[in-house]
Design an enzyme around this catalytic site. Sequence first.
Site, PDB file in Angstrom:
ATOM      1  N   HIS A  66      -8.972  -4.387   7.091  1.00 21.98           N
ATOM      2  CA  HIS A  66      -7.817  -4.184   7.985  1.00 21.98           C
ATOM      3  C   HIS A  66      -8.179  -4.368   9.455  1.00 21.98           C
ATOM      4  CE1 HIS A  66      -5.594  -3.178   4.530  1.00 21.98           C
ATOM      5  NE2 HIS A  66      -5.832  -1.888   4.468  1.00 21.98           N
ATOM      6  N   HIS A  92       1.687  -1.181   6.088  1.00 20.78           N
ATOM      7  CA  HIS A  92       0.914  -0.331   5.170  1.00 20.78           C
ATOM      8  C   HIS A  92       1.601   1.018   4.956  1.00 20.78           C
ATOM      9  CE1 HIS A  92      -2.481   1.039   2.905  1.00 20.78           C
ATOM     10  NE2 HIS A  92      -3.295   0.096   3.353  1.00 20.78           N
ATOM     11  N   GLU A 131       1.931  -4.011  -0.022  1.00 21.56           N
ATOM     12  CA  GLU A 131       1.530  -4.739   1.175  1.00 21.56           C
ATOM     13  C   GLU A 131       1.638  -6.246   0.938  1.00 21.56           C
ATOM     14  OE1 GLU A 131      -2.432  -3.060   2.337  1.00 21.56           O
ATOM     15  OE2 GLU A 131      -1.997  -1.756   0.622  1.00 21.56           O
TER      16      GLU A 131
END
Length: 381
Positions: free
Chosen positions: A136, A207, A345
């Site tokens: 991420h 998210h 996601e």
Amino acid sequence: MRKSLLGMSAALILFSGCAQKQEQSTLTLSGLNPANFETMVDGTKPVKLYTLKNHQGMEVCVTNFGGRLVSIMVPDRNGNMTDVVLGFDSIADYQNIPSDFGAAIGRYANRINQGRITIDGTTYQLPQNNYGHCLHGGPTGWQYQVYEANQTNDSTIILTMKSPDGDNNFPGNVTANVTYTLTADNAIDIKYDATTDKKTVINMTNHSYFNLNGNPSVPAIDHVLYIAADSITPVDSTFMTDGTMMAVKGTPFDFNTPKPIAPDVTNFDNEQVKFGNGFDHNWVLNTKGDINKVAAKLTGLTTGITLEVYTDEPGIQVYTGNFLDGTVKGKKGIAYPQRASVCLETQHYPDSPNKAHWPSVVLEPGQTYHSHCIFKFGVEK
């Protein structure tokens, strides 16, 4: 004297009552106090709580710290407004408790193998913040940075990230926008776009941790899940893909027919479930970028609330909150147990920069990155 004291007491009671009503009137429908989100980050970057509403009574609260969806209030089958995402009551918790709750992830959602990418012969070493991989965007990815916010009307907010060259060692000065629009039919329409002055990679997503039963103190494993996908990209014990695809038919990963998440989410006889400690995998969508086709659907049986996911992305990472463990307390002081939620996601596949045979995530100067996701809420009686 006694009359005077009685008068003062009555005035104090009246003042207290008025103050309490005024405080309640400033709270959002989800019970958040906007004052708890107002601060300055790094002394120069203002953070606030923004509220989106539609004529159906739906409410979405957003903070520009990490571009996070803090609360989503939708009606259940009985018309009761219900908060369906995990999060915190204050900006301090978002700053001090590491989490991805509700965040607009960038520069690169999901994992990059060993944190290394090579662009035109130049290798860039990115942070290794998850089992030796870059996850991420690194430990200070955009979920921990402040977006510039522009709320254009009651139902739309545009968040802008100006990411400098070398941000977590990614190349290029990147300007990215995340546009959240609450539509009249109870959907959150999310559009991402980005430009760069130097060849780079980008893969953005949201998210949010969904619990459609509105009770995150109880695991969401009774939720019914549908995913329009015939394969996943399997992972090893470090959650890294190997570039292959695995058919879901005959495995716990087949959600082409809607079914509850349990018991398959704990079927550790399956190596992939064991490696993921549950579901933490990328499904290869059959929708092939068609934003008009349902890519996934989640249903909370207690409330009847449904969530349909639409996307023009090739994949969707489904994560079942496997690493929540009850130590994190969120909104209203509720401790979040393992599998309290489901993340959906939409994105390109993990480690795509190192998998030339997968859809490209390269962004060049003069090009514009686009990604589109719709979270559409409804109810089943």
